[in-house]
Motif scaffolding. Structure first.
Motif, mmCIF file in Angstrom:
data_model
loop_
_atom_site.group_PDB
_atom_site.id
_atom_site.type_symbol
_atom_site.label_atom_id
_atom_site.label_comp_id
_atom_site.label_asym_id
_atom_site.label_seq_id
_atom_site.Cartn_x
_atom_site.Cartn_y
_atom_site.Cartn_z
ATOM 1 N N ARG A 1 11.049 -15.210 4.036
ATOM 2 C CA ARG A 1 12.285 -14.590 3.533
ATOM 3 C C ARG A 1 13.505 -15.472 3.828
ATOM 4 N N ILE A 2 13.551 -16.030 5.016
ATOM 5 C CA ILE A 2 14.663 -16.912 5.378
ATOM 6 C C ILE A 2 14.665 -18.144 4.481
ATOM 7 N N GLU A 3 13.478 -18.678 4.220
ATOM 8 C CA GLU A 3 13.365 -19.870 3.371
ATOM 9 C C GLU A 3 13.916 -19.607 1.970
ATOM 10 N N ARG A 4 13.596 -18.440 1.433
ATOM 11 C CA ARG A 4 14.074 -18.100 0.086
ATOM 12 C C ARG A 4 15.573 -17.825 0.056
ATOM 13 N N SER A 5 16.118 -17.294 1.135
ATOM 14 C CA SER A 5 17.532 -16.914 1.117
ATOM 15 C C SER A 5 18.465 -18.061 1.511
ATOM 16 N N ILE A 6 18.290 -18.616 2.702
ATOM 17 C CA ILE A 6 19.233 -19.643 3.158
ATOM 18 C C ILE A 6 18.576 -20.979 3.463
ATOM 19 N N GLY A 7 17.271 -21.049 3.424
ATOM 20 C CA GLY A 7 16.566 -22.285 3.747
ATOM 21 C C GLY A 7 16.191 -22.325 5.224
#
Length: 74
Positions: free
Chosen positions: A13-19
């Motif tokens: 989820r972090i990767e998709r949102s802010i990297g």
């Protein structure tokens, strides 16, 4: 449920949102590798409990699987 799965999903989820940072990318790769090892182990143990029978009820379990069962039992 596999305990590391929640962290894998969180990193995704972090990767998709802010990297992800380089440290988080390394953690994600390590967790995915660990997850796959756990999954493969579960499949392997399930297959060790399988016996194959033909329509007449004869055991036709492949010799390779029988050998793995014997080796795993020792």
């Amino acid at each position: 449920m596999i305990p590391i799965l929640s962290r894998i999903n969180e990193l995704s989820r972090i990767e998709r949102s802010i990297g992800l940072s380089d440290v988080e990318k390394g953690e994600q790769a390590a967790l995915r590798t660990q997850y796959l090892q756990i999954l493969r182990g579960q499949v392997f143990s399930t297959l060790l409990s399988v016996s194959v029978r033909d329509t007449l009820g004869n055991d036709v379990t492949p010799k390779k699987l029988i050998d793995k069962k014997i080796a795993n039992a020792q």
